[in-house]
Design an enzyme around this catalytic site. Sequence first.
Site, short mmCIF file in Angstrom:
data_model
loop_
_atom_site.label_atom_id
_atom_site.label_comp_id
_atom_site.label_asym_id
_atom_site.label_seq_id
_atom_site.Cartn_x
_atom_site.Cartn_y
_atom_site.Cartn_z
CB SER A 148 -0.87 -0.03 1.26
OG SER A 148 -1.41 1.24 1.54
CE1 TYR A 176 -3.22 -1.60 5.80
CE2 TYR A 176 -2.51 0.58 5.11
CZ TYR A 176 -2.97 -0.69 4.79
OH TYR A 176 -3.16 -1.04 3.47
#
Length: 185
Positions: A148, A176
């Site tokens: 990501s 994250y």
Amino acid sequence: RGQSRPTARTDFGPSTTPAVILACRSLERGERTRAALEAALHSSAEAPGAPKLRAPPSAEVMELDVGELSSVRAFASAVERRGLSVDFLVNNAGVYLMGERARRTTREGRESHLATNFLGPALLSLLLLPALGRAVRSGGARIVNVSSKMHEFGQGPDWDDPGLERAGTYSAFRAYANSKLAQLQ
């Protein structure tokens, strides 16, 4: 769930008989995805000019929760017991507990983002090296880690506190971002 269908969809050449293992936390959802993929492949195979396969592709659903390292070990053990060859390993499972204020852990006690986005896929890749090695001998193998752009916000894992357990260090965003950066380091 999010990227599994597009990732599993592939164009196969005329001499290829693909076999796909959908490694899923939920066998029920995995079976629904398998049926949808097979239906899509069947309908595209009937299109004019579509390549003809020697045999219909096969797809199988196996249980795997990459956030639980015991599940990763069991999955890899099952692959090895069967002597399967893995040509492509796509590590695309991930979790982002957006908005969560409390630190969430897996059943095994690891911070959820770190376990699911980094530790599990890394362990799976290592444990499947023998199966990937069998594919290399027969033409090639690949590992794809889906990441990501959020890795840019990662500060890198604090190896003294990789699960962000210290008071005041946890945020879902940081967990994250750090897990995605760990994939690339």
